[in-house]
Design an enzyme around this catalytic site. Sequence first.
Site, PDB file in Angstrom:
ATOM      1  N   ASP A 172     -15.423  34.344 -34.410  1.00  0.00           N
ATOM      2  CA  ASP A 172     -14.719  33.066 -34.402  1.00  0.00           C
ATOM      3  C   ASP A 172     -15.357  32.049 -33.477  1.00  0.00           C
ATOM      4  OD1 ASP A 172     -12.808  33.868 -36.217  1.00  0.00           O
ATOM      5  OD2 ASP A 172     -11.497  34.695 -34.676  1.00  0.00           O
ATOM      6  N   GLY A 224     -10.730  20.470 -34.128  1.00  0.00           N
ATOM      7  CA  GLY A 224     -11.503  19.389 -34.725  1.00  0.00           C
ATOM      8  C   GLY A 224     -12.070  19.789 -36.068  1.00  0.00           C
ATOM      9  N   LEU A 225     -12.538  21.036 -36.193  1.00  0.00           N
ATOM     10  CA  LEU A 225     -13.039  21.534 -37.473  1.00  0.00           C
ATOM     11  C   LEU A 225     -11.910  21.596 -38.492  1.00  0.00           C
ATOM     12  CD1 LEU A 225     -15.220  22.875 -39.228  1.00  0.00           C
ATOM     13  CD2 LEU A 225     -14.482  25.066 -38.285  1.00  0.00           C
ATOM     14  N   ASP A 282       0.800  -1.223   0.000  1.00  0.00           N
ATOM     15  CA  ASP A 282       0.000   0.000   0.000  1.00  0.00           C
ATOM     16  C   ASP A 282       0.833   1.273   0.000  1.00  0.00           C
ATOM     17  OD1 ASP A 282      -2.294  -1.407  -0.109  1.00  0.00           O
ATOM     18  OD2 ASP A 282      -3.032  -0.901   1.883  1.00  0.00           O
TER      19      ASP A 282
END
Length: 545
Positions: A286, A421-422, A36
């Site tokens: 934007d 992503g675009l 642990d």
Amino acid sequence: MQLTLWTYEGPPHIGAMRIATAMRGLHYVLHAPQGDTYADLLFTMIERRDRRPPVTYTTFQARDLGGDTAELFKTAAREAYERFRPQAMIVGASCTAELIQDDPGGLAAALNLPVPVVALELPAYQRKENWGAAETFYQLVRALCGPSVPPPGTRRERPPGERARCNVLGPTALGFRHRDDLREVTELLARIGVDINVVAPLNATPADLQRLGDADFNVVMVPEVAMPAAQWLQRSFGQPVVKTVPIGVGATREFIQEVAALAGTDAQPVLDDPRSRSTWYAKSVDSTYLTGKRVFVFGDATHAVAAARVAARELGFQVVGIGTYSREFARDVRDAAKLYGCEALITDDYLDVEARVAELQPELVLGTQMERHIAKRLGIPCAVISAPMHVQDFPARHSPQMGFEGANVLFDTWVHPLMMGLEQHLLTMFRGDFEFHDGAAPSHLGSAKSAMAPQTTVTAGSDAPAAPIEPVSAAPAAPAVAAPHAPWSDPIVLRWASEAEKELHKIPFFVRGKARRNTERYAADRGVATITVETLYDAKAHFSR
């Protein structure tokens, strides 16, 4: 207790370790087996702390179970005090050691150490990390501040002309952006005209906890950690609690007003100078095309509720799902879910979260390190907003979540994955284009013209190149165009269906012409006379390969 590959929270003794590691002059003696001791890695590897946690393990082994493990604990506690000479100690057992029931609290009391020793009862098989941190902090505050509690019904009166003082409660070691958030909250309080009495547990000492009663009110930065202690201070010292967590511009303004009301100061100068660009950025050209993006939110309750509010009210996103692993705060998350017309997901099983994300198919996921992996598998942009987190979520730079600067960070962190992503989507869609193919030189360099091969057409039914195509303007073309054709065949007259024309105009203007051209080329090659929405997306899939 559920066995799982991943877990959102560790056992409660990890929460206790976060408190001990955050403070100075406090030592934690943990009755635990040899295996642990992994917990050190959480702080030295993930948080990148420059020193190990102040924890002494008994590290008993299997062969010790037949002997006197209680004596092992007493020896470890005695030696820990002699070596470190802390102002106070906490003692407890890990989830494994709890099974042998050695009673670390009673054993430590028998040692008669000359410093306060706080015994922790942390049921490892019923509770988890955040509860363990909250219980540990509560027990420390009650043990160290209890002797100075005034008679019932009395409250500290602030002398005339003296600035208000508050305690800032909640930041810990291994907390999500706690270091940076504390800096923002401290600066906000200073601008409002409030002095800080004690910040705890981060960088506080046991002696500091004894002074908590000297404040006029308490600011709870992390409710999952500090709320039980703050409620006890409210009952014992009559100190009001500032419960608003300043994540986002709206919540920060409410926080300023709440603190100013308790301190008796004027909040307007601070409200008039927000020092935040996120509000304007969210309204800029934007960003407005991101309005209505579908977002799924999951994390600890505080960050999940705050993130949903910022996403919906400040960025114009649509919250399609919200959830938390913090069962103690499930009611707060369910109340938030009602505001967005969705059902709250209360679970600590990442497979349940993955199933919900796959079902909802959001365009952005705001979650933990777990959701980062889930979103990556599903191909969805993601931003981390909550613990548990990875080493990359402890940046060297200043990167808060709270305050006006935190709102700027949230905007950047959430919007940029959507923009990238675009960009990736467009590059993939037009990979075969003469400007965007993988071998093309960057358009802003002078060598781009020489490296750029002329675009040619391919007639239907033939692979032979034809004459170069003239550049297509961004303006909409005529509904019907004559497609290239082989000399032995009749011309194919292409027509755009109205639905396809509408879908085409959703593509940004600067690449709309190229999208039209690629789609018409695809349709001509296959003898399709009427271009539908399906044809448009079939063409996209074709040129993406």
